[in-house]
Scaffold this motif. Sequence first.
Motif, PDB file in Angstrom:
ATOM      1  N   ASP A  47      48.681  73.355  15.108  1.00 28.06           N
ATOM      2  CA  ASP A  47      47.673  73.820  16.058  1.00 28.06           C
ATOM      3  C   ASP A  47      48.340  74.298  17.340  1.00 28.06           C
ATOM      4  O   ASP A  47      49.277  73.680  17.849  1.00 28.06           O
ATOM      5  N   GLY A  48      47.856  75.414  17.834  1.00 27.58           N
ATOM      6  CA  GLY A  48      48.358  75.942  19.096  1.00 27.58           C
ATOM      7  C   GLY A  48      49.496  76.921  18.968  1.00 27.58           C
ATOM      8  O   GLY A  48      49.827  77.613  19.949  1.00 27.58           O
ATOM      9  N   ALA A  49      50.123  77.011  17.779  1.00 25.38           N
ATOM     10  CA  ALA A  49      51.218  77.973  17.589  1.00 25.38           C
ATOM     11  C   ALA A  49      50.638  79.383  17.498  1.00 25.38           C
ATOM     12  O   ALA A  49      49.550  79.586  16.961  1.00 25.38           O
ATOM     13  N   ASP A  50      51.391  80.375  18.012  1.00 20.55           N
ATOM     14  CA  ASP A  50      50.859  81.733  18.096  1.00 20.55           C
ATOM     15  C   ASP A  50      51.322  82.622  16.937  1.00 20.55           C
ATOM     16  O   ASP A  50      51.562  83.815  17.119  1.00 20.55           O
ATOM     17  N   TYR A  51      51.460  82.057  15.752  1.00 17.61           N
ATOM     18  CA  TYR A  51      51.804  82.852  14.579  1.00 17.61           C
ATOM     19  C   TYR A  51      50.999  82.335  13.393  1.00 17.61           C
ATOM     20  O   TYR A  51      50.393  81.254  13.458  1.00 17.61           O
ATOM     21  N   ALA A  52      50.966  83.095  12.325  1.00 15.94           N
ATOM     22  CA  ALA A  52      50.176  82.724  11.151  1.00 15.94           C
ATOM     23  C   ALA A  52      50.891  83.193   9.897  1.00 15.94           C
ATOM     24  O   ALA A  52      51.759  84.065   9.938  1.00 15.94           O
ATOM     25  N   ALA A  53      50.530  82.608   8.773  1.00 17.55           N
ATOM     26  CA  ALA A  53      51.104  83.011   7.482  1.00 17.55           C
ATOM     27  C   ALA A  53      50.578  84.381   7.080  1.00 17.55           C
ATOM     28  O   ALA A  53      49.410  84.708   7.342  1.00 17.55           O
ATOM     29  N   GLU A  62      63.234  78.379  14.360  1.00 17.19           N
ATOM     30  CA  GLU A  62      63.964  78.465  15.622  1.00 17.19           C
ATOM     31  C   GLU A  62      63.060  78.208  16.823  1.00 17.19           C
ATOM     32  O   GLU A  62      63.529  78.125  17.959  1.00 17.19           O
ATOM     33  N   ARG A  63      61.790  78.055  16.586  1.00 17.09           N
ATOM     34  CA  ARG A  63      60.842  77.808  17.673  1.00 17.09           C
ATOM     35  C   ARG A  63      60.978  76.374  18.195  1.00 17.09           C
ATOM     36  O   ARG A  63      61.636  75.538  17.565  1.00 17.09           O
ATOM     37  N   PRO A  64      60.347  76.054  19.328  1.00 17.64           N
ATOM     38  CA  PRO A  64      60.321  74.669  19.798  1.00 17.64           C
ATOM     39  C   PRO A  64      59.750  73.746  18.727  1.00 17.64           C
ATOM     40  O   PRO A  64      58.936  74.169  17.896  1.00 17.64           O
ATOM     41  N   ALA A  65      60.150  72.488  18.738  1.00 22.58           N
ATOM     42  CA  ALA A  65      59.788  71.550  17.668  1.00 22.58           C
ATOM     43  C   ALA A  65      58.294  71.501  17.419  1.00 22.58           C
ATOM     44  O   ALA A  65      57.840  71.433  16.267  1.00 22.58           O
ATOM     45  N   GLU A  66      57.486  71.535  18.465  1.00 24.09           N
ATOM     46  CA  GLU A  66      56.038  71.402  18.304  1.00 24.09           C
ATOM     47  C   GLU A  66      55.393  72.629  17.668  1.00 24.09           C
ATOM     48  O   GLU A  66      54.231  72.584  17.248  1.00 24.09           O
ATOM     49  N   GLU A  67      56.148  73.742  17.569  1.00 24.00           N
ATOM     50  CA  GLU A  67      55.595  74.967  16.986  1.00 24.00           C
ATOM     51  C   GLU A  67      56.151  75.270  15.590  1.00 24.00           C
ATOM     52  O   GLU A  67      55.721  76.219  14.943  1.00 24.00           O
ATOM     53  N   ARG A  68      57.087  74.479  15.120  1.00 22.39           N
ATOM     54  CA  ARG A  68      57.689  74.749  13.818  1.00 22.39           C
ATOM     55  C   ARG A  68      56.715  74.409  12.687  1.00 22.39           C
ATOM     56  O   ARG A  68      55.913  73.478  12.813  1.00 22.39           O
ATOM     57  N   TRP A 102      43.745  71.312   5.534  1.00 26.95           N
ATOM     58  CA  TRP A 102      43.707  72.710   5.106  1.00 26.95           C
ATOM     59  C   TRP A 102      42.889  72.869   3.828  1.00 26.95           C
ATOM     60  O   TRP A 102      42.064  73.771   3.715  1.00 26.95           O
ATOM     61  N   ALA A 103      43.124  71.986   2.859  1.00 28.72           N
ATOM     62  CA  ALA A 103      42.422  72.082   1.580  1.00 28.72           C
ATOM     63  C   ALA A 103      40.928  71.907   1.748  1.00 28.72           C
ATOM     64  O   ALA A 103      40.130  72.558   1.053  1.00 28.72           O
ATOM     65  N   GLN A 104      40.504  71.037   2.665  1.00 32.32           N
ATOM     66  CA  GLN A 104      39.091  70.799   2.888  1.00 32.32           C
ATOM     67  C   GLN A 104      38.367  72.067   3.339  1.00 32.32           C
ATOM     68  O   GLN A 104      37.211  72.283   2.991  1.00 32.32           O
TER      69      GLN A 104
END
Length: 220
Positions: A47-53, A62-68, A102-104
């Motif tokens: 949550d909060g990361a600015d990228y998506a699959a 390579e991003r900060p730990a909370e965004e990996r 996610w599955a829910q």
Amino acid sequence: MATYGTVVTNERLSPSMTRIVLGGPGLDDFANTPFTDQYVNALFVPDGADYAAPFDVDEARERPAEERPRGRRLTVRRWDETDRLLTLDVVAHGDVGFAGRWAQHATEGDILQFLGPGGGYRPDPAADACLLVGDESALPAIAASLEVLAPTVHAIVRVVVDSPDHEVDDLPHPDGADVRWLHRSTAATPEDVLVESVRELDWPDGTVDVFVHGEAGETR
């Protein structure tokens, strides 16, 4: 870039199990393995990361730990080579954990990115009997194993779930198979249900192939 699949259907199998079918061009390079405990390492964007699959895995790491991306192992229930469809049966206890949450909520068109597949088990075709033991997380592998057993192999299955409502209807039942569902809700010591069921077995003659998988407290 990792392989990814696009959600085609999301079906509730039980209160604790959701079946996700993935398709689409992201599976063009999916390389099926011969293992019946085949799994993929799903990658969930926190949550909060600015990228998506789909995303570049190396770059995301390579991003900060909370965004990996967070990896969670999901067992493959079936791979349809003809239609290029990947079926995952996911344990989901409400909105708990990245995979279950996610599955829910996954809907048609959502994307799941993953690494793999991998695996390490397939029933020994030369065995006289096959003992398959586990909990909800082991159900996809147990079902896939039952489907490939030779008719001459005696199957013994012990699966623990929360209650009768959590049993899955489409578990294959080969002729003569000894299949028993065990329930935590009626057990004095739920963590002992599986081991006690194995202790009570009349051990079959000949060579017995054994597969045990599940939550650590119940399988150790």
